[in-house]
Write an enzyme that holds these catalytic residues in place. Structure first.
Site, PDB file in Angstrom:
ATOM      1  N   LYS A  22       0.806  -1.236  -0.126  1.00 39.35           N
ATOM      2  CA  LYS A  22      -0.014   0.074   0.112  1.00 39.35           C
ATOM      3  C   LYS A  22       0.863   1.428  -0.187  1.00 39.35           C
ATOM      4  O   LYS A  22       0.649   2.223  -0.735  1.00 39.35           O
ATOM      5  CB  LYS A  22      -0.940  -0.003   1.150  1.00 39.35           C
ATOM      6  CG  LYS A  22      -1.692   1.422   1.545  1.00 39.35           C
ATOM      7  CD  LYS A  22      -2.588   1.217   2.827  1.00 39.35           C
ATOM      8  CE  LYS A  22      -1.743   1.598   4.076  1.00 39.35           C
ATOM      9  NZ  LYS A  22      -1.568   3.095   4.246  1.00 39.35           N
ATOM     10  N   ASN A  23       1.987   1.126   0.890  1.00 35.13           N
ATOM     11  CA  ASN A  23       2.479   2.440   1.284  1.00 35.13           C
ATOM     12  C   ASN A  23       3.636   2.831   0.197  1.00 35.13           C
ATOM     13  O   ASN A  23       4.294   3.765  -0.025  1.00 35.13           O
ATOM     14  CB  ASN A  23       3.152   2.784   2.402  1.00 35.13           C
ATOM     15  CG  ASN A  23       1.896   2.824   3.639  1.00 35.13           C
ATOM     16  OD1 ASN A  23       0.881   3.305   3.210  1.00 35.13           O
ATOM     17  ND2 ASN A  23       2.380   2.733   4.841  1.00 35.13           N
ATOM     18  N   CYS A 117      -5.650  12.198  12.723  1.00 37.07           N
ATOM     19  CA  CYS A 117      -6.485  11.024  12.614  1.00 37.07           C
ATOM     20  C   CYS A 117      -6.536  10.232  13.979  1.00 37.07           C
ATOM     21  O   CYS A 117      -5.742  10.663  14.921  1.00 37.07           O
ATOM     22  CB  CYS A 117      -5.875  10.200  11.404  1.00 37.07           C
ATOM     23  SG  CYS A 117      -4.264   9.282  11.796  1.00 37.07           S
ATOM     24  N   ARG A 122      -0.594  14.317  13.199  1.00 36.96           N
ATOM     25  CA  ARG A 122       0.141  14.071  12.115  1.00 36.96           C
ATOM     26  C   ARG A 122       0.268  15.500  11.144  1.00 36.96           C
ATOM     27  O   ARG A 122      -0.485  15.624  10.029  1.00 36.96           O
ATOM     28  CB  ARG A 122      -0.581  12.966  11.232  1.00 36.96           C
ATOM     29  CG  ARG A 122      -0.774  11.650  12.081  1.00 36.96           C
ATOM     30  CD  ARG A 122      -1.017  10.763  11.257  1.00 36.96           C
ATOM     31  NE  ARG A 122      -0.338  10.358  10.322  1.00 36.96           N
ATOM     32  CZ  ARG A 122      -0.610   9.187   9.614  1.00 36.96           C
ATOM     33  NH1 ARG A 122      -1.477   8.627   9.724  1.00 36.96           N
ATOM     34  NH2 ARG A 122       0.196   8.905   8.505  1.00 36.96           N
ATOM     35  N   PRO A 123       0.714  16.657  11.815  1.00 33.19           N
ATOM     36  CA  PRO A 123       0.988  17.702  10.897  1.00 33.19           C
ATOM     37  C   PRO A 123       1.892  17.672   9.519  1.00 33.19           C
ATOM     38  O   PRO A 123       2.488  16.452   9.447  1.00 33.19           O
ATOM     39  CB  PRO A 123       1.651  18.685  11.799  1.00 33.19           C
ATOM     40  CG  PRO A 123       2.501  17.794  12.741  1.00 33.19           C
ATOM     41  CD  PRO A 123       1.736  16.562  12.954  1.00 33.19           C
ATOM     42  N   VAL A 124       1.711  18.600   8.631  1.00 33.84           N
ATOM     43  CA  VAL A 124       2.761  18.268   7.463  1.00 33.84           C
ATOM     44  C   VAL A 124       3.642  19.281   7.285  1.00 33.84           C
ATOM     45  O   VAL A 124       4.304  19.824   6.272  1.00 33.84           O
ATOM     46  CB  VAL A 124       1.808  18.323   6.132  1.00 33.84           C
ATOM     47  CG1 VAL A 124       1.250  16.828   6.354  1.00 33.84           C
ATOM     48  CG2 VAL A 124       0.900  19.403   5.906  1.00 33.84           C
ATOM     49  N   ASP A 310       4.035   0.725  12.235  1.00 29.13           N
ATOM     50  CA  ASP A 310       2.919  -0.094  11.550  1.00 29.13           C
ATOM     51  C   ASP A 310       2.523  -1.413  12.012  1.00 29.13           C
ATOM     52  O   ASP A 310       1.708  -2.305  11.702  1.00 29.13           O
ATOM     53  CB  ASP A 310       2.846   0.160   9.955  1.00 29.13           C
ATOM     54  CG  ASP A 310       2.802   1.465   9.682  1.00 29.13           C
ATOM     55  OD1 ASP A 310       2.165   2.480  10.566  1.00 29.13           O
ATOM     56  OD2 ASP A 310       3.142   2.042   8.505  1.00 29.13           O
ATOM     57  N   ILE A 332       6.919   6.903  17.359  1.00 28.55           N
ATOM     58  CA  ILE A 332       6.505   7.657  16.344  1.00 28.55           C
ATOM     59  C   ILE A 332       5.417   8.494  16.340  1.00 28.55           C
ATOM     60  O   ILE A 332       5.343   9.814  15.991  1.00 28.55           O
ATOM     61  CB  ILE A 332       6.332   6.747  14.978  1.00 28.55           C
ATOM     62  CG1 ILE A 332       7.652   5.822  14.712  1.00 28.55           C
ATOM     63  CG2 ILE A 332       6.279   7.736  13.807  1.00 28.55           C
ATOM     64  CD1 ILE A 332       8.998   6.349  14.496  1.00 28.55           C
ATOM     65  N   ARG A 402      -8.955  -0.562   4.271  1.00 31.19           N
ATOM     66  CA  ARG A 402      -8.310   0.307   3.687  1.00 31.19           C
ATOM     67  C   ARG A 402      -6.685   0.027   3.307  1.00 31.19           C
ATOM     68  O   ARG A 402      -6.107   0.469   2.264  1.00 31.19           O
ATOM     69  CB  ARG A 402      -8.156   1.680   4.784  1.00 31.19           C
ATOM     70  CG  ARG A 402      -8.821   2.484   4.839  1.00 31.19           C
ATOM     71  CD  ARG A 402      -8.637   3.642   5.598  1.00 31.19           C
ATOM     72  NE  ARG A 402      -7.291   4.183   5.067  1.00 31.19           N
ATOM     73  CZ  ARG A 402      -6.562   4.812   6.268  1.00 31.19           C
ATOM     74  NH1 ARG A 402      -6.929   4.864   7.151  1.00 31.19           N
ATOM     75  NH2 ARG A 402      -5.307   5.096   5.446  1.00 31.19           N
TER      76      ARG A 402
HETATM   77  N1  EPU Z   1       5.733  14.657  11.390  1.00 25.71           N
HETATM   78  C1  EPU Z   1       5.579  16.012  11.566  1.00 25.71           C
HETATM   79  N2  EPU Z   1       5.513  17.071  10.771  1.00 25.71           N
HETATM   80  C2  EPU Z   1       5.456  16.597   9.357  1.00 25.71           C
HETATM   81  C3  EPU Z   1       5.565  15.311   8.977  1.00 25.71           C
HETATM   82  C4  EPU Z   1       5.705  14.454   9.983  1.00 25.71           C
HETATM   83  O1  EPU Z   1       5.379  16.485  12.917  1.00 25.71           O
HETATM   84  O2  EPU Z   1       5.567  17.601   8.512  1.00 25.71           O
HETATM   85  C5  EPU Z   1       5.786  13.849  12.610  1.00 25.71           C
HETATM   86  C6  EPU Z   1       4.414  13.049  12.473  1.00 25.71           C
HETATM   87  O3  EPU Z   1       3.523  13.441  13.135  1.00 25.71           O
HETATM   88  C7  EPU Z   1       4.918  11.689  13.195  1.00 25.71           C
HETATM   89  C8  EPU Z   1       6.522  11.348  12.578  1.00 25.71           C
HETATM   90  O4  EPU Z   1       6.522  12.983  12.151  1.00 25.71           O
HETATM   91  O5  EPU Z   1       4.974  11.761  14.232  1.00 25.71           O
HETATM   92  C9  EPU Z   1       6.784  10.484  11.449  1.00 25.71           C
HETATM   93  O6  EPU Z   1       5.560  10.838  10.344  1.00 25.71           O
HETATM   94  P1  EPU Z   1       5.676  10.520   8.743  1.00 25.71           P
HETATM   95  O7  EPU Z   1       5.460  11.893   8.201  1.00 25.71           O
HETATM   96  O8  EPU Z   1       6.857   9.614   8.693  1.00 25.71           O
HETATM   97  O9  EPU Z   1       4.388   9.772   8.503  1.00 25.71           O
HETATM   98  P2  EPU Z   1       3.663   9.559   7.337  1.00 25.71           P
HETATM   99  O10 EPU Z   1       4.681  10.069   6.002  1.00 25.71           O
HETATM  100  O11 EPU Z   1       2.567  10.687   7.320  1.00 25.71           O
HETATM  101  C10 EPU Z   1       3.830   7.237   6.699  1.00 25.71           C
HETATM  102  C11 EPU Z   1       2.857   5.966   6.200  1.00 25.71           C
HETATM  103  C12 EPU Z   1       2.195   5.448   7.713  1.00 25.71           C
HETATM  104  C13 EPU Z   1       3.581   5.180   8.671  1.00 25.71           C
HETATM  105  C14 EPU Z   1       4.467   6.508   8.797  1.00 25.71           C
HETATM  106  C15 EPU Z   1       5.539   6.137   9.688  1.00 25.71           C
HETATM  107  C16 EPU Z   1       2.317   6.285   4.138  1.00 25.71           C
HETATM  108  C17 EPU Z   1       1.273   6.719   2.835  1.00 25.71           C
HETATM  109  N3  EPU Z   1       2.067   6.206   5.566  1.00 25.71           N
HETATM  110  O12 EPU Z   1       3.139   8.205   7.204  1.00 25.71           O
HETATM  111  O13 EPU Z   1       1.267   4.363   7.324  1.00 25.71           O
HETATM  112  O14 EPU Z   1       2.852   4.838   9.911  1.00 25.71           O
HETATM  113  O15 EPU Z   1       4.937   6.741   7.544  1.00 25.71           O
HETATM  114  O16 EPU Z   1       6.294   5.019   9.341  1.00 25.71           O
HETATM  115  O17 EPU Z   1       3.199   6.070   3.578  1.00 25.71           O
HETATM  116  C18 EPU Z   1      -0.108   3.039   7.711  1.00 25.71           C
HETATM  117  O18 EPU Z   1      -0.003   2.275   6.734  1.00 25.71           O
HETATM  118  O19 EPU Z   1      -1.080   2.546   8.554  1.00 25.71           O
HETATM  119  C19 EPU Z   1       0.396   4.305   8.087  1.00 25.71           C
HETATM  120  C20 EPU Z   1       0.064   5.140   9.053  1.00 25.71           C
END
Ligand code: EPU
Length: 425
Positions: A22-23, A117, A122-124, A310, A332, A402
């Site tokens: 998926k990812n 969620c 989960r900010p960006v 995960d 995480i 999902r």
């Molecule tokens: N974070 C921030 N700011 C950002 C981005 C991340 O504070 O701009 C924090 C997050 O809140 C978290 C940490 O950094 O505490 C890591 O988050 P990351 O960005 O790596 O997560 P993601 O890219 O949103 C992906 C997977 C998730 C998986 C995580 C960690 C995808 C589509 N999703 O999410 O998968 O848990 O990496 O490995 O690739 C799942 O498949 O069930 C799932 C949640």
């Protein structure tokens, strides 16, 4: 809404084929936005998140054809609206992956902020700060990220404060086409990031350091069409979930289509419990052998190659069977123990102290009506239902759909007794 009714305890036997990741599939599908001709993907898993991605792309004007039996998707990336609306991004946070390709190709994008969620805020912000450094004007207005390129995209030195998987993915795409070189420090090393980088290289991008935490990208590339099919590798988290199922039901299972190189930390964790693994001569098959007695473990989640967040919920459930006190730290996400309250309803002895769960075992879980809260929590509840005595009903199973291709069907094929029923929402 569907619910699953599981009659436990299950004793399973046979072999299971692991579906596409998926990812990996999600960022690669969004990457098709970079091209002007049809792009075809194979070994795509049949999941709601893939359905959501195609619907989201459709709102942009993109057409696609999904042959679900063959696992193939063809995308004709004719973008009319450079907008990823809230309606779809709220269903799947990975919608933020539209941002990098849209800005790289068209110099502008309007993408809904995903919001929090069940597992955390989960900010960006890391994605957005890095884009600003590359010369993109980024505003957040009315719940949307509005990105517009002023002049040209410039290579930059990005140092992520924390490892971010989708953040690294968005940045890799932008860095590949930016003018000049980029350095991404504290980059995610996840296999999903490597797969995206390899696709970009296939299209002419120049980069080094994929799979390490320092990626250097020589920009200024006009990406060419990938030609041929893009094959999605198999899912390491589905593989890990089946390992947990084999351990918790004390069943010997053969897992096929396994990306064994990606499984190190998960195999080590279950091995330290007492589970045994045999890589079979037949290519990419892994035999999982359970034990009569399991040892407790002390483990923490970490970015790859560490133990994946995960897989935390699925491991935690299996640890209910271990003889003694296990400790699991979630490093995480701040709120990823939602499954624990449901496991308590089945008799688990787990206490939470901040980001640490202490599991006391062994316990024999008892079937109960329980509720799925997120994707991996749902998987852990399926593991629990399979090893519990009696009947477990898991509501809100859409979370499971999902991210797992027909998990209940695959389980029934190896001897489980699971019924999918409709229930009022
Ligand atoms: N974070 C921030 N700011 C950002 C981005 C991340 O504070 O701009 C924090 C997050 O809140 C978290 C940490 O950094 O505490 C890591 O988050 P990351 O960005 O790596 O997560 P993601 O890219 O949103 C992906 C997977 C998730 C998986 C995580 C960690 C995808 C589509 N999703 O999410 O998968 O848990 O990496 O490995 O690739 C799942 O498949 O069930 C799932 C949640």
């Amino acid at each position: 809404m569907d619910a699953l009714i599981i009659e436990g305890p299950a004793r399973l036997k046979g072999s299971v084929s692991i579906s596409g990741s998926k990812n990996t599939a999600l960022p690669l599908l969004f990457t098709s936005l970079l091209f002007d001709r049809e792009v075809t993907f194979s070994n795509v898993p049949r999941l709601w998140d893939i359905e959501t991605t195609l619907k989201l792309l459709e709102t942009m004007g993109v057409t696609s054809h999904w042959d679900k039996e063959q696992g193939e998707i063809s995308i004709m990336p004719t973008v009319i609206h450079k907008v990823a609306p809230y309606e779809w991004v709220r269903r799947m946070r990975a919608g933020i992956l539209a941002l990098g390709p849209l800005v790289a190709r068209y110099g502008e994008a309007k993408v809904s902020l995903p919001g929090g969620c069940a597992i955390g805020a989960r900010p960006v912000n890391y994605h957005l700060e890095a884009m600003r450094k590359m010369g993109v004007s980024v505003e957040v207005e009315e719940g949307y990220v509005k990105a517009r390129l002023k002049g040209s995209l410039k290579g930059a030195h990005i140092s992520f404060p924390q490892v971010t998987v989708t953040g690294t993915e968005n940045l890799l795409i932008l860095a590949a086409v930016a003018e000049g070189n980029s350095v991404i420090e504290n980059a995610a090393r996840e296999p999903e990031v490597v797969a995206l980088g390899e696709l970009l290289i296939r299209c002419g991008a120049r980069m080094s350091g994929l799979g390490t935490s320092l990626i250097e990208v020589q920009g200024s590339t006009t990406l060419r069409h990938p030609e041929g099919k893009i094959v999605i590798p198999s899912d390491r988290i589905e593989t890990g979930t089946w390992i947990s199922i084999a351990a918790a039901t004390r069943s010997e299972l053969i897992l096929q289509n396994v990306e064994i190189d990606q499984m190190g930390s998960v195999i080590r964790a279950f091995e330290s419990m007492g589970v045994r693994f045999h890589l079979m001569a037949e290519s990419r098959a892994l035999r999982v052998e359970p034990a009569d007695h399991y040892h407790p473990v002390d483990i923490e989640t970490a970015p790859y190659p560490g133990f994946p967040t995960d897989m935390q919920a699925q491991l935690l459930t299996a640890l209910c069977l271990a003889e003694g006190k296990s400790r699991v730290r979630e490093n995480i996400f701040e709120n990823r123990f939602m499954h624990v309250a449901e496991l308590h309803r089945m008799g688990a002895r787990i206490t939470i102290h901040e980001n640490e769960a202490i599991v006391e075992g062994p316990v024999t879980l008892q079937g109960a009506p329980i509720m799925a809260t997120d994707l991996r929590a749902s998987a852990s509840l399926v593991v629990a239902g399979l090893c519990a005595q009696g009947r477990t009903k898991i509501s809100r199973i859409y979370h499971l759909d999902r991210g797992y291709q027909r998990l209940d069907r695959k389980l029934n094929q190896v001897g489980a007794h699971i019924e999918r029923v409709k229930e009022d929402s």
